[in-house]
Every structure is written in structure tokens, then in C-alpha cells.
Motif scaffolding. Structure first.
Motif, mmCIF file in Angstrom:
data_model
loop_
_atom_site.group_PDB
_atom_site.id
_atom_site.type_symbol
_atom_site.label_atom_id
_atom_site.label_comp_id
_atom_site.label_asym_id
_atom_site.label_seq_id
_atom_site.Cartn_x
_atom_site.Cartn_y
_atom_site.Cartn_z
ATOM 1 N N PRO A 283 -3.377 2.306 -3.216
ATOM 2 C CA PRO A 283 -4.744 1.989 -3.645
ATOM 3 C C PRO A 283 -5.755 2.887 -2.927
ATOM 4 C CG PRO A 283 -3.964 0.358 -2.073
ATOM 5 C CD PRO A 283 -2.775 1.216 -2.418
ATOM 6 N N GLN A 284 -6.894 3.075 -3.558
ATOM 7 C CA GLN A 284 -7.941 3.906 -2.952
ATOM 8 C C GLN A 284 -9.042 3.077 -2.305
ATOM 9 O OE1 GLN A 284 -9.316 7.022 -5.706
ATOM 10 N NE2 GLN A 284 -7.441 6.679 -6.880
ATOM 11 N N TYR B 40 1.965 1.483 -3.771
ATOM 12 C CA TYR B 40 0.988 1.584 -4.860
ATOM 13 C C TYR B 40 -0.255 2.434 -4.554
ATOM 14 C CZ TYR B 40 3.788 -1.833 -7.328
ATOM 15 O OH TYR B 40 4.824 -2.471 -7.969
ATOM 16 N N TYR C 295 -9.673 -0.574 -12.416
ATOM 17 C CA TYR C 295 -9.810 -1.321 -11.158
ATOM 18 C C TYR C 295 -8.438 -1.762 -10.633
ATOM 19 C CZ TYR C 295 -14.929 -1.740 -11.422
ATOM 20 O OH TYR C 295 -16.275 -1.474 -11.438
ATOM 21 N N LYS C 296 -7.559 -2.177 -11.548
ATOM 22 C CA LYS C 296 -6.224 -2.621 -11.130
ATOM 23 C C LYS C 296 -5.406 -1.460 -10.565
ATOM 24 C CE LYS C 296 -3.843 -5.768 -13.315
ATOM 25 N NZ LYS C 296 -3.954 -6.934 -12.431
ATOM 26 N N GLU C 297 -5.722 -0.262 -10.993
ATOM 27 C CA GLU C 297 -5.001 0.917 -10.501
ATOM 28 C C GLU C 297 -5.481 1.355 -9.119
ATOM 29 O OE1 GLU C 297 -5.620 3.791 -13.536
ATOM 30 O OE2 GLU C 297 -4.089 2.960 -14.882
ATOM 31 N N VAL C 298 -6.793 1.227 -8.865
ATOM 32 C CA VAL C 298 -7.346 1.817 -7.636
ATOM 33 C C VAL C 298 -7.748 0.816 -6.556
ATOM 34 C CG1 VAL C 298 -8.160 3.852 -8.906
ATOM 35 C CG2 VAL C 298 -9.738 1.940 -8.507
ATOM 36 N N CYS C 299 -7.885 -0.463 -6.903
ATOM 37 C CA CYS C 299 -8.354 -1.468 -5.938
ATOM 38 C C CYS C 299 -7.203 -2.351 -5.450
ATOM 39 C CB CYS C 299 -9.435 -2.355 -6.548
ATOM 40 S SG CYS C 299 -10.910 -1.444 -7.036
ATOM 41 N N LEU C 300 -7.009 -2.397 -4.161
ATOM 42 C CA LEU C 300 -5.932 -3.177 -3.565
ATOM 43 C C LEU C 300 -5.939 -4.628 -4.036
ATOM 44 C CD1 LEU C 300 -3.642 -3.528 -1.446
ATOM 45 C CD2 LEU C 300 -5.437 -3.959 0.257
ATOM 46 N N GLN D 166 -4.609 -5.223 -7.629
ATOM 47 C CA GLN D 166 -3.247 -4.802 -7.995
ATOM 48 C C GLN D 166 -2.277 -5.978 -7.982
ATOM 49 O OE1 GLN D 166 -2.473 -1.683 -5.107
ATOM 50 N NE2 GLN D 166 -3.299 -0.103 -6.450
ATOM 51 N N ILE E 143 0.838 -1.206 0.000
ATOM 52 C CA ILE E 143 0.000 0.000 0.000
ATOM 53 C C ILE E 143 0.870 1.252 0.000
ATOM 54 C CG2 ILE E 143 -1.677 1.335 1.367
ATOM 55 C CD1 ILE E 143 -2.795 -1.431 2.295
ATOM 56 N N THR F 146 -2.121 -11.218 -7.970
ATOM 57 C CA THR F 146 -2.721 -10.016 -7.387
ATOM 58 C C THR F 146 -2.626 -10.098 -5.863
ATOM 59 O OG1 THR F 146 -4.916 -11.006 -7.239
ATOM 60 C CG2 THR F 146 -4.371 -9.816 -9.289
#
Length: 302
Positions: A193-194, A191, A239-244, A247, A188, A256
């Protein structure tokens, strides 16, 4: 001489000091406004408040657990310069504030200010004012969050970024969970994540992203039908950019984070999932003062 709530408000406006400090000063001065101002200045409170007008965008963020590792606090305390942020007087103060949050679980920064600072006879607000006067810089307790349960924290080198994570799990191996928790925190940190999963992303956020992506595809000259298909693929990338959980995991890019947690849970005979996380980066969102050095020198030689 009696005084009213309006007098307290007037004194607060004049000095910038806290409401309770103004009330005490008016009580001690028997309602005499000028004497109350003098009392506040004598106590150094007005001086501390003057410093409070200066921008504090440096400082540190820190993650700290209680003794039995059942609670973890993430805290940001700001100062004006990086030099003060490394000062032991400042870091010890931050440590006391973290311990106070862990013990009292205050609802917010205002509630924290009224708590008795751990290991002292002062409130956090009183201790803060004392540190401002001793250190000579504005200091702000900006924000904090506290989690209880299977919680883990990580403070990155230099106290610039810190993260805490809460896991939902039936795994009993505490050492293994601590290692997994640290790995997730480090991920985290890197990267940012939001959200935890796709389900956590608000529908309006997804819809807005779809609209933007569709306009981009159309602007690239793609027909409507092709544009729709392109949007579907790009939403997955979003989704891959913002969801833990979506990623690619920092320690193994071939899986992931969600897959990593599932695999570790199976290995330990249970399930592991991230329930909550918070990431703080020092000074994010604070508008820093831009000093013009040439201008400063020109003023000095006039």
C-alpha cells in the motif's frame, strides 16, 4: 605549508575521498597536494573510493528492534553481488549499522556516517571504508527509517523486503499487539500500500486518477452521465489498491485491514490503528548494470 578550503576541495575532486579525510591528509602532508594524494592511497581510502563508482544494487533490507522493543529501525545496505550480501562480514556490518541508528537516531545517512559505530572505535564512515577494502565490493548505506513507540517489524525471507509499522493504541497486551503488528507487516509486504487511509491520499492524486478513469470510460463509448458513475465506482477500487485500511486483509479476504484492526481492538478492550509504516524492497529504483556476456567473452579472446 598552509592550505585553504579550495585545496581541500581540489584534493577531494582528485581522489573522490571525503572532505574530512582530505583535510586530515593535507594537515599530515603540511599542505603538499601530491603527498596528500599518496597518504590517501596508502590508507586505502582512494582505493575504496574507486570501488564506490561501481553499481551496488544487491544487498539486504532488514528490520531490527532495540532490546526493550520500544524502537524499530528499517535499513537498506547495498552491495554489488548477491554473493556478498550473504557474507557474514557484510551481514555483521549491517547489524552494527542498525544498532548505531537505534542508539543515535541520526537525521539522515550523512549524519549516520559521522556516528561512532556500535561496538567499535570507528565512525560508521570509517568502518564502511574498511569493509569495502576487506570485502572487495562497493557497499552503500542507502536509507533507513526509525520509529519509536508501539512499533513492529518484519523481514521477509532472503532479506529482499522488510517492513516496519507504528501503531496508535491503548491496548496493553504486548504479546497480542506484537502478533497484530506482525500480521500488518506481512500484509504490507505482500500488497505494497502507498497510504494508510483515504484521507492520506493527496487531493491532486485523486483528481488525476479521476481524469484518467473518465477518459477511459469515454473511450469505451459510455455517455457522459454513465462515465461519471463509472468513475465513482472505479475510484473506490483505486482506494482499495493504494490504501492499507481499504485493502482486503491478507489473512481474511472477507474483511479489510481497517475492519481487522477495529475487531482486534474491540476484542482486547481498546482501539488499534496504524499511525505510520514503511516498506523497503532491496534495490528498488536503482538502475542495475546490464552485462552483455557475449560481448565480454569476445573482448577476452581478442
Amino acid at each position: 605549508m598552509a592550505f585553504t578550503a579550495k585545496d581541500v576541495a581540489t584534493l577531494r575532486e582528485k581522489t573522490g575521498c571525503g572532505m574530512m579525510d582530505c583535510k586530515k591528509a593535507l594537515t599530515e602532508s603540511d599542505g603538499d597536494m601530491e603527498k596528500a594524494v599518496e597518504l590517501l592511497r596508502e590508507k586505502g581510502l582512494a582505493a575504496a573510493q574507486k570501488k564506490a563508482g561501481r553499481i551496488a544494487a544487491e544487498g539486504i533490507v532488514v528490520a531490527k528492534a532495540n532490546a526493550d522493543k520500544t524502537s524499530e529501525v528499517l535499513l537498506e545496505v547495498n552491495a554489488e553481488t548477491d554473493f556478498v550480501a550473504k557474507n557474514k562480514e557484510f551481514t555483521d556490518f549491517v547489524d552494527v549499522v542498525a544498532d548505531t541508528v537505534l542508539k543515535n537516531s541520526p537525521a539522515d545517512v550523512d549524519a549516520l556516517a559521522e556516528c561512532r559505530a556500535e561496538g567499535t572505535d570507528l565512525t560508521v564512515a570509517e568502518l564502511l571504508r574498511e569493509k569495502v577494502l576487506v570485502i572487495g565490493e562497493n557497499i552503500k548505506i542507502r536509507r533507513f527509517v526509525k520509529y519509536d513507540g508501539a512499533v513492529f517489524g518484519y523481514t521477509h525471507t532472503g532479506n529482499r523486503i522488510a517492513v516496519i509499522v507504528k501503531l496508535t493504541t491503548d491496548v496493553e497486551d504486548k504479546d497480542a499487539l506484537a502478533a497484530i503488528g506482525k500480521n500488518i507487516c506481512m500484509h504490507i509486504t505482500m500488497y505494497s500500500p502507498q497510504y494508510i487511509s483515504k484521507a492520506d491520499v493527496p487531493a491532486e492524486t485523486v483528481e488525476k486518477e479521476r481524469e484518467i478513469l473518465k477518459v477511459q470510460a469515454v473511450n469505451e463509448g459510455k455517455p457522459e452521465a454513465i462515465a461519471e458513475k463509472m468513475v465513482a465506482g472505479r475510484i473506490n477500487k483505486f482506494y482499495k489498491e493504494v490504501c492499507l485500511n481499504e485493502q482486503n486483509f491478507i489473512l481474511d479476504e472477507d474483511m479489510t485491514v481497517g475492519a481487522y484492526l477495529k475487531a482486534e481492538g474491540q476484542k482486547l478492550g481498546g482501539t488499534i490503528a496504524v499511525e505510520a509504516f514503511t516498506r523497503y524492497e532491496r534495490g528498488e529504483g536503482i538502475e542495475k548494470r546490464e552485462d552483455n556476456f557475449a560481448e565480454e567473452v569476445a573482448k577476452m579472446v581478442k
